[in-house]
Design an enzyme around this catalytic site. Structure first.
Site, PDB file in Angstrom:
ATOM      1  N   SER A   5       0.796  -1.098   0.006  1.00  0.00           N
ATOM      2  CA  SER A   5      -0.047  -0.138   0.236  1.00  0.00           C
ATOM      3  C   SER A   5       0.841   1.209  -0.044  1.00  0.00           C
ATOM      4  O   SER A   5       1.849   1.289   0.514  1.00  0.00           O
ATOM      5  CB  SER A   5      -0.995  -0.211   1.238  1.00  0.00           C
ATOM      6  OG  SER A   5      -1.381   1.296   1.487  1.00  0.00           O
ATOM      7  N   TYR A  40      -2.013   0.438  10.171  1.00  0.00           N
ATOM      8  CA  TYR A  40      -1.995  -0.579   8.937  1.00  0.00           C
ATOM      9  C   TYR A  40      -0.908  -0.305   7.878  1.00  0.00           C
ATOM     10  O   TYR A  40      -0.347  -1.314   7.478  1.00  0.00           O
ATOM     11  CB  TYR A  40      -3.324   0.131   8.131  1.00  0.00           C
ATOM     12  CG  TYR A  40      -3.482  -0.159   6.646  1.00  0.00           C
ATOM     13  CD1 TYR A  40      -3.931  -1.422   6.346  1.00  0.00           C
ATOM     14  CD2 TYR A  40      -3.233   0.577   5.839  1.00  0.00           C
ATOM     15  CE1 TYR A  40      -3.853  -2.213   5.010  1.00  0.00           C
ATOM     16  CE2 TYR A  40      -3.380   0.071   4.235  1.00  0.00           C
ATOM     17  CZ  TYR A  40      -3.541  -1.162   3.986  1.00  0.00           C
ATOM     18  OH  TYR A  40      -3.833  -1.568   2.562  1.00  0.00           O
ATOM     19  N   LYS A  61       1.864  -3.436   6.734  1.00  0.00           N
ATOM     20  CA  LYS A  61       2.123  -3.782   5.394  1.00  0.00           C
ATOM     21  C   LYS A  61       3.558  -3.513   5.032  1.00  0.00           C
ATOM     22  O   LYS A  61       4.280  -4.426   4.444  1.00  0.00           O
ATOM     23  CB  LYS A  61       1.544  -2.670   4.464  1.00  0.00           C
ATOM     24  CG  LYS A  61       0.116  -2.948   4.195  1.00  0.00           C
ATOM     25  CD  LYS A  61      -0.463  -4.153   3.391  1.00  0.00           C
ATOM     26  CE  LYS A  61      -1.690  -4.526   3.571  1.00  0.00           C
ATOM     27  NZ  LYS A  61      -2.104  -5.882   2.455  1.00  0.00           N
TER      28      LYS A  61
END
Ligand code: UDP
Length: 332
Positions: free
Chosen positions: A119, A143, A147
């Site tokens: 991402s 988040y 990743k």
């Protein structure tokens, strides 16, 4: 069993299901592993669906073995930034540890090619709002960290073994299959294009605009919106790249062009045939003013050529899907 199988973890989710559809349509033998916590059984349009978790070593190993898997495409992950801030361990466990387990199983079963869903969140708030693959990574929420930690594991495992990988850092993915078969069904979506589509079909009274005082041309946040069908096509290009024996690589997946929140909402209004009702709100914590991909490398490396550039098609496809969802699964 014939040609090598491709395992798609998270293949019942939004992006994974579009990849499964394209793989299936191009004649690949595809298998989905999804725990259906956020995915949907009927989103899997090709190949078998194994319902289970990436944390289940025995299951993952068995699936790799029994389906003669040669390549894993790993999408299974939680993706809601605010949820990751409230419950970071859920994200480190599901996303980071989950990737670790899948990698462990790949090594144990001799799977030596891996495509990873990363991402743009790994960049945090890059200088100037434009990120190339060498821009320092500095995620600002769990988040993004979950990743990035997965990327690091992948890098180190690839260095220590015969595994090769392609990691794709997605920018703002939107839209749905132009054939209208699948789309984004995630409940309680927070993504702008999805929120706007939900407003158009009457699920929301208005669309919040988070921040109108950013240092951008119209004061609202600017992002690189990319059609999910082009994102999916990048995975098929990554597959060909790995099959050609090429080395591990991390690539931005975006168009290299930014649109503001107001531009997106105007495009949705055009597609809907009427302007949207908007509500100006304060900035959302952690949102960078601008985040755009430098996107030359993916074109050069994978030979990827986007087919759906431009906001209008993206929002038209998002809307078409939302109308269908509304008709088939009306709110209880
Ligand atoms: N945004 C907004 N209203 C919404 C959802 C998002 O104004 O209901 C803005 C958000 O502040 C950002 C852009 O839209 O500038 C894209 O946000 P999204 O959540 O879709 O993706 P992100 O860039 O945060 O991954």
């Amino acid at each position: 069993m014939g040609a090598e199988g491709i395992l798609v973890t998270g293949g019942a989710g939004y992006i994974g299901s579009h990849v499964v559809r394209q793989l299936g349509a191009s004649g690949e033998r595809v298998v989905t592993l999804d725990n259906l916590s956020r995915g949907f059984r009927d989103a899997v349009t090709y190949g078998p669906l194994v319902v289970g978790d990436t944390s289940d070593r025995e299951l993952v190993r068995r699936v790799l073995r029994e389906h003669s898997i040669g390549i894993v495409m790993h999408f299974a992950a939680l993706t809601v930034v605010s949820e990751s801030v409230a419950d970071p361990l859920k994200y480190y466990s599901n996303n980071t540890a989950g990737t670790g387990t899948v990698l462990e199983c790949c090594l144990a079963e001799g799977v030596d090619r891996f495509v990873f869903s990363s991402s743009a969140a790994v960049y945090g708030v890059p200088n100037g709002g434009i990120a190339d693959e060498d821009t320092p990574t500095a995620p600002i929420n769990p988040y993004g960290s979950s990743k990035l930690m997965s990327e690091w594991m992948l890098r180190d495992v690839s260095a220590a073994s015969g595994l090769r990988h392609v990691a794709l850092r997605y920018f703002n993915v939107g839209g749905s299959d132009p054939g209208g078969r699948i789309g984004q069904s995630t409940p309680q979506a927070t993504l702008l294009t999805k929120v706007a589509a939900e407003h158009v079909v009457g699920k929301r009274p208005d669309v919040p605009i988070f921040g109108t005082d950013y240092p951008t041309p119209d004061g609202t946040g600017v992002r690189d919106y990319i059609h999910v069908e082009d994102v999916a096509a990048a995975h098929l290009a990554a597959l060909a790249y790995l099959r050609a024996g090429r080395p591990s690589v991390t690539l931005n997946c975006g168009y290299g062009r930014g649109h503001s929140v107001r531009e997106v909402l105007a495009a949705v209004g055009r597609a809907a045939g009427r302007p949207l009702v908007t509500r100006e709100e304060a900035r959302r914590p952690g949102d960078p003013p601008t985040l755009i991909a430098r996107a030359d490398r993916i074109r050069e490396t994978l030979g990827w050529v986007p087919r759906y550039e431009g906001l209008d098609q993206l929002v038209r496809d998002a809307l078409r899907w939302e109308h269908r969802l509304q008709a088939e699964r009306p709110p209880i």
